[in-house]
Write a protein that holds these residues in place. Structure first.
Motif, PDB file in Angstrom:
ATOM      1  N   TRP A 115      39.491  48.971  34.189  1.00 49.01           N
ATOM      2  CA  TRP A 115      38.320  48.806  33.332  1.00 49.01           C
ATOM      3  C   TRP A 115      37.824  47.369  33.363  1.00 49.01           C
ATOM      4  CZ3 TRP A 115      36.423  53.255  32.386  1.00 49.01           C
ATOM      5  CH2 TRP A 115      37.253  54.365  32.226  1.00 49.01           C
ATOM      6  N   GLU A 116      36.508  47.216  33.352  1.00 57.56           N
ATOM      7  CA  GLU A 116      35.858  45.908  33.304  1.00 57.56           C
ATOM      8  C   GLU A 116      35.061  45.804  32.009  1.00 57.56           C
ATOM      9  OE1 GLU A 116      35.990  43.518  35.660  1.00 57.56           O
ATOM     10  OE2 GLU A 116      37.085  44.689  37.148  1.00 57.56           O
ATOM     11  N   GLY A 117      35.384  44.870  31.190  1.00 56.34           N
ATOM     12  CA  GLY A 117      34.567  44.566  30.015  1.00 56.34           C
ATOM     13  C   GLY A 117      34.336  45.726  29.069  1.00 56.34           C
ATOM     14  N   VAL A 118      35.381  46.315  28.539  1.00 56.50           N
ATOM     15  CA  VAL A 118      35.215  47.405  27.576  1.00 56.50           C
ATOM     16  C   VAL A 118      34.570  46.863  26.301  1.00 56.50           C
ATOM     17  CG1 VAL A 118      36.407  49.152  26.190  1.00 56.50           C
ATOM     18  CG2 VAL A 118      37.212  48.636  28.491  1.00 56.50           C
ATOM     19  N   SER A 119      33.567  47.576  25.821  1.00 54.20           N
ATOM     20  CA  SER A 119      32.932  47.245  24.538  1.00 54.20           C
ATOM     21  C   SER A 119      32.803  48.528  23.726  1.00 54.20           C
ATOM     22  CB  SER A 119      31.566  46.587  24.752  1.00 54.20           C
ATOM     23  OG  SER A 119      30.674  47.472  25.384  1.00 54.20           O
TER      24      SER A 119
ATOM     25  N   PHE B 267      30.664  53.714  32.403  1.00 50.02           N
ATOM     26  CA  PHE B 267      31.132  54.880  31.665  1.00 50.02           C
ATOM     27  C   PHE B 267      30.776  54.769  30.193  1.00 50.02           C
ATOM     28  CE2 PHE B 267      33.948  54.763  35.325  1.00 50.02           C
ATOM     29  CZ  PHE B 267      33.934  56.089  35.719  1.00 50.02           C
ATOM     30  N   VAL B 268      30.269  55.859  29.653  1.00 55.17           N
ATOM     31  CA  VAL B 268      30.100  56.033  28.212  1.00 55.17           C
ATOM     32  C   VAL B 268      31.167  57.033  27.810  1.00 55.17           C
ATOM     33  CG1 VAL B 268      28.567  56.927  26.408  1.00 55.17           C
ATOM     34  CG2 VAL B 268      27.641  55.473  28.239  1.00 55.17           C
ATOM     35  N   ILE B 269      32.093  56.565  26.965  1.00 55.20           N
ATOM     36  CA  ILE B 269      33.256  57.370  26.613  1.00 55.20           C
ATOM     37  C   ILE B 269      33.199  57.698  25.127  1.00 55.20           C
ATOM     38  CG2 ILE B 269      35.782  57.453  26.592  1.00 55.20           C
ATOM     39  CD1 ILE B 269      35.596  55.151  28.775  1.00 55.20           C
ATOM     40  N   ASP B 270      32.989  58.947  24.831  1.00 54.07           N
ATOM     41  CA  ASP B 270      32.900  59.425  23.451  1.00 54.07           C
ATOM     42  C   ASP B 270      34.211  59.127  22.722  1.00 54.07           C
ATOM     43  OD1 ASP B 270      32.228  60.765  21.127  1.00 54.07           O
ATOM     44  OD2 ASP B 270      32.337  62.759  22.019  1.00 54.07           O
ATOM     45  N   ASP B 271      34.124  58.409  21.607  1.00 49.38           N
ATOM     46  CA  ASP B 271      35.318  58.092  20.813  1.00 49.38           C
ATOM     47  C   ASP B 271      35.596  59.274  19.896  1.00 49.38           C
ATOM     48  OD1 ASP B 271      37.437  56.947  19.518  1.00 49.38           O
ATOM     49  OD2 ASP B 271      36.246  55.471  18.427  1.00 49.38           O
ATOM     50  N   ALA B 272      36.392  60.192  20.386  1.00 52.24           N
ATOM     51  CA  ALA B 272      36.676  61.427  19.658  1.00 52.24           C
ATOM     52  C   ALA B 272      38.143  61.806  19.860  1.00 52.24           C
ATOM     53  CB  ALA B 272      35.759  62.540  20.161  1.00 52.24           C
TER      54      ALA B 272
ATOM     55  N   VAL C 109      41.051  50.186  23.502  1.00 54.65           N
ATOM     56  CA  VAL C 109      41.068  49.160  22.448  1.00 54.65           C
ATOM     57  C   VAL C 109      41.767  47.898  22.958  1.00 54.65           C
ATOM     58  CG1 VAL C 109      41.980  48.604  20.148  1.00 54.65           C
ATOM     59  CG2 VAL C 109      40.881  50.826  20.554  1.00 54.65           C
ATOM     60  N   TYR C 110      42.875  48.059  23.663  1.00 55.59           N
ATOM     61  CA  TYR C 110      43.589  46.932  24.254  1.00 55.59           C
ATOM     62  C   TYR C 110      42.656  46.154  25.188  1.00 55.59           C
ATOM     63  CZ  TYR C 110      46.680  44.353  27.358  1.00 55.59           C
ATOM     64  OH  TYR C 110      47.253  43.362  28.106  1.00 55.59           O
ATOM     65  N   GLU C 111      41.909  46.860  26.025  1.00 58.62           N
ATOM     66  CA  GLU C 111      40.999  46.206  26.971  1.00 58.62           C
ATOM     67  C   GLU C 111      39.876  45.456  26.266  1.00 58.62           C
ATOM     68  OE1 GLU C 111      41.305  45.792  30.191  1.00 58.62           O
ATOM     69  OE2 GLU C 111      43.081  47.047  30.411  1.00 58.62           O
ATOM     70  N   MET C 112      39.590  45.838  25.019  1.00 62.17           N
ATOM     71  CA  MET C 112      38.575  45.115  24.229  1.00 62.17           C
ATOM     72  C   MET C 112      39.163  43.880  23.560  1.00 62.17           C
ATOM     73  SD  MET C 112      36.301  48.112  22.367  1.00 62.17           S
ATOM     74  CE  MET C 112      37.153  47.801  20.872  1.00 62.17           C
ATOM     75  N   GLY C 113      40.428  43.639  23.754  1.00 63.24           N
ATOM     76  CA  GLY C 113      41.080  42.502  23.126  1.00 63.24           C
ATOM     77  C   GLY C 113      41.948  42.886  21.944  1.00 63.24           C
ATOM     78  N   GLY C 114      42.150  44.173  21.762  1.00 60.07           N
ATOM     79  CA  GLY C 114      43.043  44.640  20.713  1.00 60.07           C
ATOM     80  C   GLY C 114      42.397  44.888  19.370  1.00 60.07           C
ATOM     81  N   GLU C 115      41.137  44.585  19.232  1.00 63.46           N
ATOM     82  CA  GLU C 115      40.432  44.833  17.979  1.00 63.46           C
ATOM     83  C   GLU C 115      39.992  46.282  17.936  1.00 63.46           C
ATOM     84  OE1 GLU C 115      39.840  42.799  15.293  1.00 63.46           O
ATOM     85  OE2 GLU C 115      41.184  41.408  16.312  1.00 63.46           O
ATOM     86  N   ASP C 116      40.483  47.035  16.937  1.00 65.08           N
ATOM     87  CA  ASP C 116      40.095  48.445  16.868  1.00 65.08           C
ATOM     88  C   ASP C 116      38.593  48.560  16.643  1.00 65.08           C
ATOM     89  OD1 ASP C 116      39.840  51.193  16.577  1.00 65.08           O
ATOM     90  OD2 ASP C 116      41.747  51.370  15.550  1.00 65.08           O
ATOM     91  N   ALA C 117      38.020  49.520  17.305  1.00 66.42           N
ATOM     92  CA  ALA C 117      36.572  49.708  17.298  1.00 66.42           C
ATOM     93  C   ALA C 117      36.038  50.169  15.959  1.00 66.42           C
ATOM     94  CB  ALA C 117      36.200  50.722  18.378  1.00 66.42           C
ATOM     95  N   LYS C 118      36.851  50.886  15.207  1.00 64.86           N
ATOM     96  CA  LYS C 118      36.355  51.460  13.964  1.00 64.86           C
ATOM     97  C   LYS C 118      36.388  50.446  12.916  1.00 64.86           C
ATOM     98  CE  LYS C 118      37.467  56.104  15.210  1.00 64.86           C
ATOM     99  NZ  LYS C 118      38.082  57.336  14.923  1.00 64.86           N
TER     100      LYS C 118
ATOM    101  N   PHE D  78      32.842  54.116  23.526  1.00 64.61           N
ATOM    102  CA  PHE D  78      33.299  52.987  24.325  1.00 64.61           C
ATOM    103  C   PHE D  78      32.375  52.906  25.534  1.00 64.61           C
ATOM    104  CE2 PHE D  78      37.180  54.304  22.153  1.00 64.61           C
ATOM    105  CZ  PHE D  78      37.687  53.096  21.713  1.00 64.61           C
ATOM    106  N   ILE D  79      32.128  51.678  25.987  1.00 65.97           N
ATOM    107  CA  ILE D  79      31.302  51.461  27.172  1.00 65.97           C
ATOM    108  C   ILE D  79      32.085  50.533  28.092  1.00 65.97           C
ATOM    109  CG2 ILE D  79      29.120  50.559  28.071  1.00 65.97           C
ATOM    110  CD1 ILE D  79      28.007  51.034  25.191  1.00 65.97           C
ATOM    111  N   SER D  80      32.178  50.909  29.332  1.00 70.45           N
ATOM    112  CA  SER D  80      32.864  50.073  30.305  1.00 70.45           C
ATOM    113  C   SER D  80      32.372  50.429  31.692  1.00 70.45           C
ATOM    114  CB  SER D  80      34.379  50.262  30.214  1.00 70.45           C
ATOM    115  OG  SER D  80      35.032  49.287  31.010  1.00 70.45           O
ATOM    116  N   CYS D  81      32.961  49.787  32.678  1.00 71.64           N
ATOM    117  CA  CYS D  81      32.646  50.148  34.051  1.00 71.64           C
ATOM    118  C   CYS D  81      33.864  49.921  34.924  1.00 71.64           C
ATOM    119  CB  CYS D  81      31.434  49.379  34.575  1.00 71.64           C
ATOM    120  SG  CYS D  81      31.718  47.639  34.826  1.00 71.64           S
ATOM    121  N   VAL D  82      33.824  50.528  36.067  1.00 72.41           N
ATOM    122  CA  VAL D  82      34.812  50.309  37.111  1.00 72.41           C
ATOM    123  C   VAL D  82      34.024  49.849  38.330  1.00 72.41           C
ATOM    124  CG1 VAL D  82      36.503  51.419  38.614  1.00 72.41           C
ATOM    125  CG2 VAL D  82      36.432  51.992  36.184  1.00 72.41           C
ATOM    126  N   LEU D  83      34.407  48.693  38.853  1.00 75.12           N
ATOM    127  CA  LEU D  83      33.717  48.139  40.013  1.00 75.12           C
ATOM    128  C   LEU D  83      34.475  48.504  41.282  1.00 75.12           C
ATOM    129  CD1 LEU D  83      32.945  44.609  38.578  1.00 75.12           C
ATOM    130  CD2 LEU D  83      31.420  46.590  38.678  1.00 75.12           C
TER     131      LEU D  83
END
Length: 127
Positions: free
Chosen positions: A72-76, A98-103, A118-127, A84-89
């Motif tokens: 994963w590159e730059g998960v947000s 990728f648009v990944i439904d948080d469900a 969440v780890y790839e975002m730096g460990g801060e939970d998205a919710k 979640f939004i990320s990409c694979v280069l």
């Protein structure tokens, strides 16, 4: 998993998509279109929605690895649309966003898949 190579592709699939997923896909596609002077999905990449129908076989076909092991590159996180939004280069030009439904169904791809994002975002939970 659904793939989109244009805004028209998103519009065509809009009836099958939850509104929040369609909004997120549109925003990501808009970003791709603005990033390239002449966007060509065959050379530059495209957007994919990871949906409840998505399987690990989809990831293996696209990337050669299951979702949990993707590079994963730059998960947000899009809080408004709960995605979640990320990409694979794949090289210096081509990537899949990728648009990944948080469900809750994310655990079917791997019990720790959401935690990995969440780890790839730096460990801060998205919710």
């Amino acid at each position: 998993m659904l793939s989109f190579r244009s805004l028209a592709d998103i519009e065509a699939q809009r009836p099958r998509l939850p509104p929040r997923i369609a909004r997120c896909l549109t925003a990501v596609m808009d970003g791709l279109l603005k990033a390239y002077e002449e966007y060509d999905p065959e050379d530059d990449g495209y957007v994919a929605a990871v949906t409840p129908e998505t399987t690990n076989a989809d990831a293996v076909e696209l990337m050669g690895t299951p979702w949990i092991n993707a590079r994963w590159e730059g998960v947000s996180y899009d809080k408004e649309n709960r995605c979640f939004i990320s990409c694979v280069l794949f090289n210096n030009q081509f990537g899949i966003s990728f648009v990944i439904d948080d469900a809750p169904w994310l655990s079917k791809l791997h019990p720790d898949f959401r935690d990995r994002l969440v780890y790839e975002m730096g460990g801060e939970d998205a919710k």
